[in-house]
Design a protein around this motif. Structure first.
Motif, PDB file in Angstrom:
ATOM      1  N   TYR A 150       0.855  -1.194   0.000  1.00 44.49           N
ATOM      2  CA  TYR A 150       0.000   0.000   0.000  1.00 44.49           C
ATOM      3  C   TYR A 150       0.889   1.241   0.000  1.00 44.49           C
ATOM      4  O   TYR A 150       1.668   1.459   0.921  1.00 44.49           O
ATOM      5  CB  TYR A 150      -0.924  -0.046   1.223  1.00 44.49           C
ATOM      6  CG  TYR A 150      -1.468   1.246   1.750  1.00 44.49           C
ATOM      7  CD1 TYR A 150      -1.915   2.271   0.913  1.00 44.49           C
ATOM      8  CD2 TYR A 150      -1.597   1.440   3.129  1.00 44.49           C
ATOM      9  CE1 TYR A 150      -2.437   3.446   1.436  1.00 44.49           C
ATOM     10  CE2 TYR A 150      -2.131   2.604   3.655  1.00 44.49           C
ATOM     11  CZ  TYR A 150      -2.541   3.601   2.807  1.00 44.49           C
ATOM     12  OH  TYR A 150      -3.063   4.770   3.325  1.00 44.49           O
ATOM     13  N   PHE A 200       0.835   5.432  -0.364  1.00 41.31           N
ATOM     14  CA  PHE A 200      -0.065   6.575  -0.230  1.00 41.31           C
ATOM     15  C   PHE A 200       0.591   7.853  -0.734  1.00 41.31           C
ATOM     16  O   PHE A 200       1.743   8.143  -0.379  1.00 41.31           O
ATOM     17  CB  PHE A 200      -0.468   6.763   1.239  1.00 41.31           C
ATOM     18  CG  PHE A 200      -1.161   8.067   1.509  1.00 41.31           C
ATOM     19  CD1 PHE A 200      -2.431   8.307   1.011  1.00 41.31           C
ATOM     20  CD2 PHE A 200      -0.542   9.070   2.255  1.00 41.31           C
ATOM     21  CE1 PHE A 200      -3.069   9.512   1.235  1.00 41.31           C
ATOM     22  CE2 PHE A 200      -1.172  10.273   2.497  1.00 41.31           C
ATOM     23  CZ  PHE A 200      -2.438  10.502   1.978  1.00 41.31           C
ATOM     24  N   ASN A 240       1.944   7.997   5.900  1.00 41.77           N
ATOM     25  CA  ASN A 240       0.785   7.141   5.645  1.00 41.77           C
ATOM     26  C   ASN A 240      -0.508   7.931   5.851  1.00 41.77           C
ATOM     27  O   ASN A 240      -0.502   8.992   6.470  1.00 41.77           O
ATOM     28  CB  ASN A 240       0.822   5.950   6.607  1.00 41.77           C
ATOM     29  CG  ASN A 240      -0.388   5.045   6.466  1.00 41.77           C
ATOM     30  OD1 ASN A 240      -0.903   4.854   5.370  1.00 41.77           O
ATOM     31  ND2 ASN A 240      -0.854   4.488   7.567  1.00 41.77           N
ATOM     32  N   CYS A 241      -1.613   7.406   5.333  1.00 47.31           N
ATOM     33  CA  CYS A 241      -2.948   7.906   5.688  1.00 47.31           C
ATOM     34  C   CYS A 241      -3.641   6.812   6.477  1.00 47.31           C
ATOM     35  O   CYS A 241      -3.996   5.763   5.925  1.00 47.31           O
ATOM     36  CB  CYS A 241      -3.769   8.265   4.455  1.00 47.31           C
ATOM     37  SG  CYS A 241      -5.469   8.775   4.879  1.00 47.31           S
ATOM     38  N   SER A 299      -6.260   3.702   5.244  1.00 48.53           N
ATOM     39  CA  SER A 299      -5.809   2.345   5.550  1.00 48.53           C
ATOM     40  C   SER A 299      -6.992   1.413   5.743  1.00 48.53           C
ATOM     41  O   SER A 299      -6.917   0.216   5.450  1.00 48.53           O
ATOM     42  CB  SER A 299      -4.937   2.333   6.813  1.00 48.53           C
ATOM     43  OG  SER A 299      -3.771   3.110   6.651  1.00 48.53           O
ATOM     44  N   GLN A 347       2.703  -1.212   4.507  1.00 44.08           N
ATOM     45  CA  GLN A 347       2.600   0.218   4.249  1.00 44.08           C
ATOM     46  C   GLN A 347       3.960   0.680   3.722  1.00 44.08           C
ATOM     47  O   GLN A 347       4.916   0.839   4.474  1.00 44.08           O
ATOM     48  CB  GLN A 347       2.201   0.972   5.519  1.00 44.08           C
ATOM     49  CG  GLN A 347       1.343   2.202   5.292  1.00 44.08           C
ATOM     50  CD  GLN A 347       1.985   3.220   4.361  1.00 44.08           C
ATOM     51  OE1 GLN A 347       3.168   3.496   4.451  1.00 44.08           O
ATOM     52  NE2 GLN A 347       1.201   3.778   3.451  1.00 44.08           N
ATOM     53  N   ASN A 406       5.146   3.450   2.398  1.00 45.03           N
ATOM     54  CA  ASN A 406       5.723   4.763   2.714  1.00 45.03           C
ATOM     55  C   ASN A 406       6.583   4.709   3.966  1.00 45.03           C
ATOM     56  O   ASN A 406       7.665   5.289   4.017  1.00 45.03           O
ATOM     57  CB  ASN A 406       4.630   5.803   2.926  1.00 45.03           C
ATOM     58  CG  ASN A 406       3.730   5.984   1.741  1.00 45.03           C
ATOM     59  OD1 ASN A 406       2.868   5.154   1.485  1.00 45.03           O
ATOM     60  ND2 ASN A 406       3.913   7.076   0.990  1.00 45.03           N
ATOM     61  N   ASP A 458       6.895   5.688  13.039  1.00 42.08           N
ATOM     62  CA  ASP A 458       7.017   5.976  11.609  1.00 42.08           C
ATOM     63  C   ASP A 458       8.444   5.720  11.151  1.00 42.08           C
ATOM     64  O   ASP A 458       9.396   6.295  11.679  1.00 42.08           O
ATOM     65  CB  ASP A 458       6.618   7.433  11.377  1.00 42.08           C
ATOM     66  CG  ASP A 458       6.484   7.780   9.916  1.00 42.08           C
ATOM     67  OD1 ASP A 458       6.537   6.851   9.092  1.00 42.08           O
ATOM     68  OD2 ASP A 458       6.322   8.964   9.601  1.00 42.08           O
ATOM     69  N   THR A 503      -3.689   8.484  11.262  1.00 43.52           N
ATOM     70  CA  THR A 503      -2.316   8.349  11.745  1.00 43.52           C
ATOM     71  C   THR A 503      -2.065   9.239  12.959  1.00 43.52           C
ATOM     72  O   THR A 503      -1.341   8.859  13.881  1.00 43.52           O
ATOM     73  CB  THR A 503      -1.324   8.704  10.630  1.00 43.52           C
ATOM     74  OG1 THR A 503      -1.743   9.929  10.009  1.00 43.52           O
ATOM     75  CG2 THR A 503      -1.250   7.605   9.594  1.00 43.52           C
TER      76      THR A 503
END
Length: 392
Positions: free
Chosen positions: A86, A88, A103-104, A108, A138, A140, A183, A316
């Motif tokens: 994924y 974003f 991320n979003c 998600s 994820q 990113n 993150d 997030t």
């Protein structure tokens, strides 16, 4: 003069949590946009309708807000024990950029459903009735997200009675787990401190918790910047001076967190970090007219995204809130009354949200195994999006 005709690209327009975005399968993108770079960015900007000096994105699928200027690319998994990758992209509204730095969390919640309906999950994994657990990489931030997608009669269940403040209509509940949500590979507290004295020229020295969980976020106390923590969008977004103050806080915080080298650099990295202000519980009226009592929440939080106060809460940022609330001594934890906790219910402009997080200290360093929240998602439109063939 001849002009290139429009091309069409398979796409799905989805709501996830309190956000909306355009979803693509990587293989469906034109070949030039299947790899990172200027062609991909230009294509996504044209799809959304950016850059738009009018900030309305009339000539695209965006709606002129950070919550709706979003794109998602899904592909086959590159990591073992995962079902899908994924990626974003947060598209600028009036500026020509796509920010890939975070991320979003809201979208998600839609990734698992899109992975199922677009054939990225093997058919033999889909029960006639029950739940499909989708393990998402994820890309990113290089982290795992686990989404639990309800299935009815062999198809994704989208309708239901789960209500999410910030979303008008009820839908089916989707539980989302953010595993090891720091993150990237950095420490949860990049400065090494639970609370820092953040010097912001023209504003003062603020007590700030700068945390790297879910998404890099800078938390300050509402009262230190002249707010109550009960503000709605118009109180902030109609005040150019206030927005400039928050951007200055964000820029100087980004430097302290090591995300950028200079404050000026932060202007080209609008998606991260976020900046938020917190306050002790208080009665207020949400943007929907709903009464929120002080007894209904543990803490009040207002957060800005892409330079504007968010109408609810970024998913997030909710992870960052839960993580900070779980760690005694942070600005968020103290506003929530201090002590140990494994979940927090916070008040935002549209209502309330409960998020869980479990934090522990290992060799003097704080770690969080996962953060958990419930969201909802649904397909709004599917088919093809059209853009001029020479726009990327």
């Amino acid at each position: 003069m001849a002009h290139a005709p429009q091309i069409r690209i398979p796409a799905t327009y989805m709501r996830g949590g309190t956000s909306k975005g355009v979803f693509f399968r990587l293989d469906d993108l034109p070949e030039a946009a299947q790899v990172p770079g200027p062609a991909r960015d230009a294509l996504l900007m044209r799809v959304i309708g950016s850059p738009d000096p009018y900030q309305k994105q009339i000539d695209g699928l965006g709606n002129g807000t950070s919550s709706t200027s979003k794109t998602v690319i899904l592909s086959k998994p590159t990591q073992p024990d995962h079902d899908v990758d994924y990626l974003f992209g947060q598209v600028g509204i009036d500026k020509p950029f796509v920010d890939w730095s975070g991320n979003c969390g809201n979208l998600s919640a839609a990734v698992g459903a899109f992975a199922i309906t677009s054939g990225l999950i093997p058919a033999d994994r889909i029960p006639q009735n029950g739940t499909v657990t989708v393990r998402i990489w994820q890309a990113n931030i290089q982290k795992t997200i686990v989404a639990h997608i309800p299935i009815t009669d062999g198809a994704v269940q989208e309708t239901g009675d789960f209500e999410l403040d910030g979303v008008t209509f009820p839908a089916a509940e989707v539980q989302v787990e953010f595993m090891d949500p720091a993150d990237g590979e950095g420490a949860i507290f990049p400065t090494g401190n639970l609370v820092d004295d953040l010097e912001v020229p023209g504003v003062g020295t603020l007590k700030a918790t700068m945390i790297n969980a879910g998404i890099p976020t800078i938390f300050v106390n509402a009262e230190d910047i002249g707010y109550a923590g009960t503000e709605l969008q118009e109180a902030i977004n109609n005040d150019a001076k206030a927005l400039a103050v928050f951007e200055s806080i964000r820029g100087h915080g980004a430097v302290r967190m090591g995300l950028v080298k200079t404050v000026e650099e932060a202007a080209n990295r609008q998606h991260t970090p976020k900046v938020a202000f917190v306050a002790k519980p208080s009665d207020y009226v949400a943007s929907s007219g709903k009464q929120v009592a002080a007894a209904d929440v543990d803490v009040l939080v207002r957060a800005l995204s892409m330079g504007k106060l968010h109408h609810a809460m970024m998913g997030t940022a909710a992870v960052a809130i839960a993580t900070a609330a779980a760690i005694p001594g942070t600005v968020v934890n103290m506003a929530a009354g201090g002590g140990d906790r494994t979940s927090v219910r916070f008040g935002h402009p549209s209502g309330t949200l409960r998020v869980g997080a479990e934090a522990s200290q290992v060799n003097g360093q704080w770690t969080v195994d996962k953060a958990v929240m419930s969201r909802s998602a649904r397909v709004i439109m599917e088919g093809w999006v059209r853009i001029p063939g020479d726009s990327f």
